[in-house]
Enzyme design. Structure first.
Site, PDB file in Angstrom:
ATOM      1  CB  ILE A  73      -0.976   0.010   1.182  1.00 18.46           C
ATOM      2  CG1 ILE A  73      -0.225   0.002   2.519  1.00 18.46           C
ATOM      3  CG2 ILE A  73      -1.929  -1.187   1.083  1.00 18.46           C
ATOM      4  CD1 ILE A  73      -1.117   0.175   3.732  1.00 18.46           C
ATOM      5  CE  LYS A  74       5.976   0.533  -3.361  1.00 24.42           C
ATOM      6  NZ  LYS A  74       5.199  -0.640  -3.789  1.00 24.42           N
ATOM      7  NE  ARG A  75      -3.028   3.924   1.602  1.00 29.43           N
ATOM      8  CZ  ARG A  75      -3.296   3.416   0.420  1.00 29.43           C
ATOM      9  NH1 ARG A  75      -2.332   3.331  -0.487  1.00 29.43           N
ATOM     10  NH2 ARG A  75      -4.501   2.986   0.109  1.00 29.43           N
TER      11      ARG A  75
END
Length: 309
Positions: free
Chosen positions: A104-106
């Site tokens: 998700i690379k938040r």
């Protein structure tokens, strides 16, 4: 969860994560045709196609691998129906006892970061009831905002016994524009690696931390350095196969115990039937081609690790 990941890698002898990153042109025509007949050429039809595509690949590979990694953007592009396919994929993989790494690379701060962590790894309370919204076991996180962005995720991981893979040195060609810049004579990725080790120091499983790192297979020498900087952090290694990484490039990502890293392959596995090496399977048997690609990848990694001893 890090202990379960370690155990499953030992049991499968395959430190492999299959990236479930379905693009429409990966999905064979017979699956598209069936989905469109039921839902039309709509967002719902596209979501149904990628869900059925994922399901067949999981059914053909789950006994060979410890984990999968769905990349959420591949689902978000189809709106709410796509996110529903993402959730169905996560739930189905759990039924198959696979560990799910939510790619998700938040990266945000405060309550926003906490909300991301809750949605993907944690528990949300609604009235008298509690829910796990997406329910992944690990998530990828961007550290650009520093500790303010990471701590809410770490707090949820401690509570839920789940984990993170924090971007340290990514596999893409332009990663060096920022990640390789020198600060007081040292590249930024080394400093981020040190922070990962610090953040993970009080989040330990039996042998490894819940807090791991993402380091691309395309930079093996940097992987060797970062392995020493983060001895207790599991490393998620993208860039194998389609991006140019090979088994020989992976040796330094592992510790002497043969653990400490898990290698991702996405289109090299899920679209294997499109490659010359697996063309004999054809589109109808695309999932069997994916299984063969997993088996070949496992042999390649094992050969490289054995040769390095």
């Amino acid at each position: 969860m890090i202990d379960k990941l370690t155990e499953k890698i030992r049991n499968t002898h395959a430190p492999i994560v299959v990236g479930l990153d379905p693009m429409m042109d990966y999905v064979p025509e017979h699956i598209l045709k069936a989905a469109f007949q039921e839902y039309g050429e709509t967002l719902e039809g596209a979501a149904e196609a990628i869900w059925q595509f994922n399901k067949e690949i999981v059914d053909c590979t789950f006994d060979l691998i410890p984990a999968v990694k769905p990349q959420i953007a591949m689902y978000e592009q189809f709106g709410v129906p796509g996110l529903q396919a993402f959730q169905k994929t996560v739930e189905y993989c759990h039924k198959k006892d696979l560990i799910v790494i939510g790619d998700i690379k938040r990266g945000d701060i405060g309550s926003t970061s906490a909300a991301y962590a809750t949605g993907h790894l944690g528990t949300v309370k609604i009235g008298s009831r509690s829910y796990h919204p997406f329910g992944e076991d690990f998530a990828t996180v961007n550290p650009y905002l520093g500790t303010d962005g990471i701590k809410p995720f770490v707090d949820v991981c401690k509570k839920e016994k789940k984990g993170l893979f924090i971007l340290v040195k990514t596999s893409n060609p332009s990663s060096g524009e920022f990640q390789d810049k020198l600060i007081d004579g040292r590249p930024l990725y080394e400093l981020v690696g040190e922070k990962v080790a610090q953040w993970g120091a009080d989040c330990m499983g039996e042998r490894y931390s819940y807090i791991g790192a993402v380091v691309g297979a395309t930079y093996p020498e940097m992987g060797r350095i970062l392995r020493k900087i983060m001895p207790k952090s599991f490393i998620l290694v993208p860039g194998y196969g389609a991006q140019g990484g090979t088994g020989a490039d992976l040796v330094h990502f592992f510790n002497e115990d043969g653990l400490g890293a898990i290698v991702n392959s996405s289109r090299g596995i899920i679209a294997a039937y499109k490659q010359e090496a697996y063309a004999k399977f054809g589109a109808e048997c695309f999932a069997e081609a994916s299984r063969a690609a997993v088996e070949a990848m496992a042999k390649d990694i094992d050969h490289a690790l054995q040769t390095a001893k």
